[in-house]
Design a protein around this motif. Structure first.
Motif, PDB file in Angstrom:
ATOM      1  N   TRP A  99     -20.903  62.871 -22.837  1.00 19.45           N
ATOM      2  CA  TRP A  99     -21.276  63.953 -21.936  1.00 19.45           C
ATOM      3  C   TRP A  99     -20.941  63.580 -20.499  1.00 19.45           C
ATOM      4  O   TRP A  99     -20.809  62.409 -20.162  1.00 19.45           O
ATOM      5  CB  TRP A  99     -22.778  64.234 -22.041  1.00 19.45           C
ATOM      6  N   LEU A 101     -22.629  64.238 -16.728  1.00 19.26           N
ATOM      7  CA  LEU A 101     -23.846  64.671 -16.054  1.00 19.26           C
ATOM      8  C   LEU A 101     -23.538  64.916 -14.583  1.00 19.26           C
ATOM      9  O   LEU A 101     -22.859  64.098 -13.939  1.00 19.26           O
ATOM     10  CB  LEU A 101     -24.950  63.623 -16.166  1.00 19.26           C
ATOM     11  N   ILE A 135     -25.665  69.180 -17.539  1.00 15.05           N
ATOM     12  CA  ILE A 135     -24.948  68.431 -18.567  1.00 15.05           C
ATOM     13  C   ILE A 135     -23.869  69.293 -19.206  1.00 15.05           C
ATOM     14  O   ILE A 135     -24.017  70.513 -19.333  1.00 15.05           O
ATOM     15  CB  ILE A 135     -25.941  67.921 -19.649  1.00 15.05           C
TER      16      ILE A 135
END
Length: 277
Positions: A99, A101, A135
């Motif tokens: 991911w 962020l 996110i």
């Protein structure tokens, strides 16, 4: 013209589909002709072009023949190039990719910048993990960086790559970070409007103007969806997720209609052709 297709959006869609083969401006007379085919009248076109100029996406110029026209700015080309990766078939995401962020803090005295920042992150497909912490799949990192730099929002944001380690299962967490039901509804509405169009084209011959019109409207509908949907790994999505079928329908319409419609467009003295998948 359908309420679903705003003139400003259709102009951007037209340039994205057919207006990038050269740096030459598109003559105003051609814009009027091409947008009239999808239901946009000349006053609405001129008003929308003015807004796109103020946003720095279009620049007024003259063609080689001296006619007034509009060309894409460098920022607009970057936006469209970034969008191609989503619109015309981004790679299948994998959970192992992780991911990205975005952690931000904006002073109260610059509240308007905070609103712009939140709007752009949402427009890129980010979900909200916590206040000030957004996110998205790691594949969106480059486009996110381009967007924040273009809008001069970088000083307010730190970007990180990472993986979700708990405590709840990732498949449960994403239902808090994104509204999957709303995203699924967008795909279902796309299928309801455009799958019958595909079925009709399976039983008819090529007609350049109709192909152009049906393609531009389908593209204008479709290009929003890869931004609402961040591109989550399949194992995190519901089993009956409609995104796959919607992507197949758009891909078939693109293959069948995009180049067939280019004979109606004929920008800059030649048929515009692209090779996106």
């Amino acid at each position: 013209m359908s309420e679903l297709h705003a003139p400003r959006s259709l102009i951007v869609t037209l340039y994205g589909a057919y207006g990038r083969e050269s740096a030459a401006p598109v003559p105003v007379a051609e814009l009027i002709r091409l947008l009239a085919a999808v239901g946009v009248d000349a006053p609405s076109l001129r008003s929308s072009v003015s807004r796109l100029k103020r946003r720095g996406l279009l620049e007024s110029s003259r063609t080689d023949e001296g006619a007034a026209g509009y060309a894409l700015s460098a920022d607009a080309r970057q936006l469209l190039d970034d969008g191609d990766r989503r619109i015309y078939g981004r790679p299948a995401p994998e959970l192992a990719d992780g991911w990205v962020l975005a952690v931000f803090s904006v002073p109260e005295s610059e509240r308007d910048r905070r609103h712009v920042l939140r709007s752009r992150l949402a427009g890129l497909g980010f979900g909200t993990a916590a206040p000030g912490v957004w996110i998205a799949p790691a594949a969106l990192y480059e486009e996110t960086r381009h967007t924040l730099e273009r809008l001069e929002l970088g000083p307010y944001v730190d970007l990180f790559r990472g993986e979700h380690l708990g405590f709840s299962a990732t498949a449960e967490s994403i239902s808090r970070w994104w509204d999957l039901g709303s995203i699924a509804k967008l795909y279902e509405e796309f299928l309801e409007r455009h799958e019958p169009v595909l079925r009709r084209w399976e039983h008819r011959g090529a007609d350049a103007e109709s192909a152009y019109r049906d393609y531009l409207l389908a593209l204008d509908s479709w290009r929003r969806l890869p931004y609402a949907d961040p591109g989550l790994p399949p194992e995190l999505l519901p089993r009956d997720w409609p995104g796959g079928r919607a992507a197949e329908v758009f891909a078939e319409l693109h293959t069948r209609l995009r180049d067939a419609g280019s004979d109606f467009v004929q920008l800059n003295g030649r048929t515009a052709r692209r090779t996106e998948a």
